[in-house]
Every structure is written in C-alpha cells, then in structure tokens.
Write an enzyme that holds these catalytic residues in place. Structure first.
Site, mmCIF file in Angstrom:
data_model
loop_
_atom_site.group_PDB
_atom_site.id
_atom_site.type_symbol
_atom_site.label_atom_id
_atom_site.label_comp_id
_atom_site.label_asym_id
_atom_site.label_seq_id
_atom_site.Cartn_x
_atom_site.Cartn_y
_atom_site.Cartn_z
ATOM 1 N N LYS A 18 -21.043 28.136 33.201
ATOM 2 C CA LYS A 18 -22.500 28.154 33.002
ATOM 3 C C LYS A 18 -23.128 29.426 33.597
ATOM 4 C CE LYS A 18 -22.953 24.221 35.276
ATOM 5 N NZ LYS A 18 -21.555 23.875 35.558
ATOM 6 N N ARG A 94 -28.668 16.475 35.953
ATOM 7 C CA ARG A 94 -27.289 16.132 36.250
ATOM 8 C C ARG A 94 -27.096 14.632 36.382
ATOM 9 N NH1 ARG A 94 -25.542 21.032 38.807
ATOM 10 N NH2 ARG A 94 -23.345 21.002 39.266
ATOM 11 N N ARG A 129 -12.608 31.276 42.123
ATOM 12 C CA ARG A 129 -13.929 31.921 42.040
ATOM 13 C C ARG A 129 -14.289 32.636 43.339
ATOM 14 N NH1 ARG A 129 -18.698 28.487 40.003
ATOM 15 N NH2 ARG A 129 -17.610 26.954 41.294
ATOM 16 N N ARG A 158 -17.170 29.875 47.844
ATOM 17 C CA ARG A 158 -18.095 28.764 48.115
ATOM 18 C C ARG A 158 -17.386 27.652 48.880
ATOM 19 N NH1 ARG A 158 -21.138 27.533 42.474
ATOM 20 N NH2 ARG A 158 -20.597 25.417 43.088
ATOM 21 N N ARG A 169 -16.235 16.883 42.480
ATOM 22 C CA ARG A 169 -17.388 17.308 41.664
ATOM 23 C C ARG A 169 -17.155 16.972 40.193
ATOM 24 N NH1 ARG A 169 -16.940 23.210 43.345
ATOM 25 N NH2 ARG A 169 -18.434 23.670 41.695
HETATM 26 P P1 AP5 Z 1 -19.049 29.960 36.690
HETATM 27 O O1 AP5 Z 1 -19.727 30.738 35.637
HETATM 28 O O2 AP5 Z 1 -19.371 30.219 38.126
HETATM 29 O O3 AP5 Z 1 -19.113 28.394 36.361
HETATM 30 P P2 AP5 Z 1 -20.307 27.341 36.516
HETATM 31 O O4 AP5 Z 1 -20.214 26.425 35.357
HETATM 32 O O5 AP5 Z 1 -21.586 28.045 36.767
HETATM 33 O O6 AP5 Z 1 -19.774 26.593 37.793
HETATM 34 P P3 AP5 Z 1 -20.451 25.961 39.067
HETATM 35 O O7 AP5 Z 1 -19.301 25.516 39.940
HETATM 36 O O8 AP5 Z 1 -21.448 26.873 39.688
HETATM 37 O O9 AP5 Z 1 -21.127 24.728 38.537
HETATM 38 P P4 AP5 Z 1 -21.429 23.472 39.330
HETATM 39 O O10 AP5 Z 1 -22.139 22.739 38.296
HETATM 40 O O11 AP5 Z 1 -20.301 22.761 39.951
HETATM 41 O O12 AP5 Z 1 -22.213 24.030 40.609
HETATM 42 P P5 AP5 Z 1 -23.733 24.297 40.900
HETATM 43 O O13 AP5 Z 1 -23.818 25.608 41.552
HETATM 44 O O14 AP5 Z 1 -24.571 24.021 39.714
HETATM 45 O O15 AP5 Z 1 -17.466 30.199 36.444
HETATM 46 C C1 AP5 Z 1 -16.504 29.594 37.278
HETATM 47 C C2 AP5 Z 1 -15.300 30.557 37.452
HETATM 48 O O16 AP5 Z 1 -14.641 30.731 36.185
HETATM 49 C C3 AP5 Z 1 -15.706 31.968 37.902
HETATM 50 O O17 AP5 Z 1 -14.743 32.463 38.776
HETATM 51 C C4 AP5 Z 1 -15.753 32.775 36.600
HETATM 52 O O18 AP5 Z 1 -15.468 34.129 36.827
HETATM 53 C C5 AP5 Z 1 -14.672 32.095 35.764
HETATM 54 N N1 AP5 Z 1 -14.975 32.093 34.332
HETATM 55 C C6 AP5 Z 1 -16.181 31.868 33.748
HETATM 56 N N2 AP5 Z 1 -16.091 31.926 32.397
HETATM 57 C C7 AP5 Z 1 -14.779 32.178 32.117
HETATM 58 C C8 AP5 Z 1 -14.050 32.340 30.886
HETATM 59 N N3 AP5 Z 1 -14.641 32.249 29.681
HETATM 60 N N4 AP5 Z 1 -12.724 32.571 30.964
HETATM 61 C C9 AP5 Z 1 -12.110 32.649 32.191
HETATM 62 N N5 AP5 Z 1 -12.741 32.522 33.371
HETATM 63 C C10 AP5 Z 1 -14.066 32.265 33.352
HETATM 64 O O19 AP5 Z 1 -24.032 23.138 41.955
HETATM 65 C C11 AP5 Z 1 -23.455 23.144 43.245
HETATM 66 C C12 AP5 Z 1 -23.860 21.909 44.009
HETATM 67 O O20 AP5 Z 1 -25.289 21.883 44.172
HETATM 68 C C13 AP5 Z 1 -23.533 20.562 43.361
HETATM 69 O O21 AP5 Z 1 -22.221 20.142 43.628
HETATM 70 C C14 AP5 Z 1 -24.579 19.651 44.021
HETATM 71 O O22 AP5 Z 1 -24.218 19.314 45.334
HETATM 72 C C15 AP5 Z 1 -25.795 20.554 44.080
HETATM 73 N N6 AP5 Z 1 -26.634 20.426 42.862
HETATM 74 C C16 AP5 Z 1 -26.844 21.389 41.926
HETATM 75 N N7 AP5 Z 1 -27.639 20.920 40.950
HETATM 76 C C17 AP5 Z 1 -27.938 19.643 41.265
HETATM 77 C C18 AP5 Z 1 -28.714 18.633 40.645
HETATM 78 N N8 AP5 Z 1 -29.346 18.841 39.480
HETATM 79 N N9 AP5 Z 1 -28.797 17.427 41.244
HETATM 80 C C19 AP5 Z 1 -28.170 17.191 42.412
HETATM 81 N N10 AP5 Z 1 -27.422 18.095 43.066
HETATM 82 C C20 AP5 Z 1 -27.308 19.323 42.501
#
Ligand code: AP5
Length: 222
Positions: A18, A94, A129, A158, A169
């Site tokens: 994402k 979410r 990552r 992270r 997760r």
């Molecule tokens: P990346 O682009 O970083 O993936 P992402 O989908 O953004 O992953 P996140 O882990 O950030 O999502 P998440 O939903 O778990 O965490 P969030 O920060 O929202 O890519 C991942 C890796 O793959 C990178 O190394 C990248 O280089 C690689 N990659 C990308 N595309 C690729 C491709 N095509 N091919 C190969 N490699 C690739 O949330 C974190 C925490 O915050 C949650 O756990 C929760 O505690 C809290 N939180 C956030 N939102 C909420 C909510 N709405 N409600 C409650 N708690 C929340």
C-alpha cells in the site's frame, strides 16, 4: 474539463504494498496521502498523548482502538488540502466499525483498491522492510535495497516487523477483511499485488485515470 478531486481508498494485508503504491499515486495524481500507520507512528515518535496510547497496540501488532484512529482520520479528511486536491486513504477503515463511521458521515471513496498478495510473500516483505526516517521512503533488503551506503546506514526496522508480529497482524487483517469489503463491494477493484511495483502501478494508474474521466464527465453534465 477541470478535473474533480479523486477520493481513493487503498487496502490490503500488512506489507501488500500500500505505502509503496501510494508514493507513486501521489507523484502522479497529487492526492493528499492519509496513512493511519504513518500518522500513528508520527504521534508515537512525538510522544503525544495519542502516541503513548497507540504505542502498546502497534508494537504488539494489534489494532489501535477505533475512537483514537477515527478521530484522527476524520480530522485530517476535513482539512482544506484534502478537500481541494482529493485524498488517498491508506490503512483505514480496518474494521467494520471504522467503515460504518465513514458511511455515517457520508464519506465515501470513488474507488476501493484491494491489493492481493500470498501469505508467505507478505511475511518475507515485512521482515525485509526498512524505512528511511529522513525521507520516509520504503525499502526492502532484497527487493529494493538502498541506493548508497549513506542511506543504508540510516535505515530503520519497524518494531512490528518481526515474523511473529507480522503473522499476528495478518491474522487480524483476515478477521476483518470480508466485513469491510462488503461495504465497498460496488466500487471494489481487486489487483494482484504479487507483481513488480511498476506493473501494479500501471494498473492502478489506468483505473484512476478512468475514474477521473468519469467524474469530470458527470461534473460537465451537472
Ligand atoms: P509497503 O509498501 O510498506 O506495504 P504496506 O502495505 O504499506 O504495509 P504496512 O505494513 O505498512 O501495512 P500495515 O497495514 O500492516 O501497517 P500500517 O502502517 O498501516 O511494502 C512492504 C515491503 O514490501 C517493503 O519492504 C516494500 O519495499 C516491499 N514491496 C512493496 N511492493 C512490492 C512489490 N510489488 N514487489 C516486491 N516488494 C514489494 O499500520 C501499522 C499499525 O498501526 C497497525 O498494526 C495498527 O496497530 C495501527 N493502525 C494503523 N491503521 C489503523 C486503523 N485504521 N485502526 C487501528 N489501528 C491502526
């Protein structure tokens, strides 16, 4: 025809790409990127009251309570830039309750993009990552290594990117996903996220361009 601001939601399991796609979407379409993960990480690093509350949930790989996140998101969506330039919501809603909060406020996207990636690849992406705290850019030790030693030396991992926390997760994501998808079923576009980031982006770009055209046409007719 003057283009009307787009409203986009992007979803998918942890590490489905994402954030990576959002970097590209923002560059091309100029939308305001609202990532709840980034907003929460900012609060944690600034040591705010929200950050102190959120930290324990995030580090354990659990969801932060709805009321904290919902207030943060709706506050950000109501700011002038998001209204004028359009928005790209990443990581919210979410849970069914979060989706319902937006529906109750009549906040609806034009399109809901869901990135689909197999579980074993997701875990590998999480564990590999790395983030650049200076630029906010996302790297991966194998897939997207840093461009030089200087960047490499400042990359951070992270706290929730261990294999165990990534699995937790992913499990929470799976418990919630169906209820959320049902809310956005009519505007859902599921994409195969297990391809190169450029190929995935090409598909997103063409979808968003099409939605933008449709919106402009509707506006012209109105
Ligand atoms: P990346 O682009 O970083 O993936 P992402 O989908 O953004 O992953 P996140 O882990 O950030 O999502 P998440 O939903 O778990 O965490 P969030 O920060 O929202 O890519 C991942 C890796 O793959 C990178 O190394 C990248 O280089 C690689 N990659 C990308 N595309 C690729 C491709 N095509 N091919 C190969 N490699 C690739 O949330 C974190 C925490 O915050 C949650 O756990 C929760 O505690 C809290 N939180 C956030 N939102 C909420 C909510 N709405 N409600 C409650 N708690 C929340």
């Amino acid at each position: 025809v003057q283009s009307v601001p787009l409203k986009v939601m992007i979803s998918g399991a942890p590490a489905s790409g994402k954030g990576t796609q959002c970097e590209l979407i923002v560059k091309k379409f100029g939308l305001v990127h609202i990532s709840t993960g980034d907003l929460l990480r900012f609060e944690v690093s600034a040591g705010t009251e929200i950050g102190l509350k959120a930290k324990e949930y995030m580090n354990a790989g659990r969801l932060v309570p709805d009321e904290i996140v919902t207030a943060m998101v709706t506050g950000r969506l109501s700011q002038k830039d998001a209204k004028e330039k359009g928005w790209l919501l990443d990581g919210y809603p979410r849970s069914l309750a979060q989706a319902q909060s937006l529906e109750n406020m009549q906040i609806r996207p034009d399109i809901y993009i869901a990135l689909d990636v197999p579980d074993d690849i997701l875990i590998d992406r999480c564990v590999g990552r790395r983030l650049d705290p200076l630029t906010g850019k996302i790297y991966h030790i194998k897939n997207f290594p840093p461009e030089n030693e200087e960047v490499k030396s400042r990359l951070v991992t992270r706290p929730d990117d261990t294999e165990e926390k990534a699995r937790s997760r992913l499990q929470i994501y799976k418990q919630n996903v169906d209820a959320i998808l049902s809310t956005y079923f009519s505007i859902l576009k599921k994409l195969d996220g297990n391809r190169s980031k450029e190929v995935v982006f090409k598909e997103i770009e063409s979808l968003l361009t099409q939605v933008q055209k449709e919106k402009s046409n509707q506006e012209a007719l109105a």
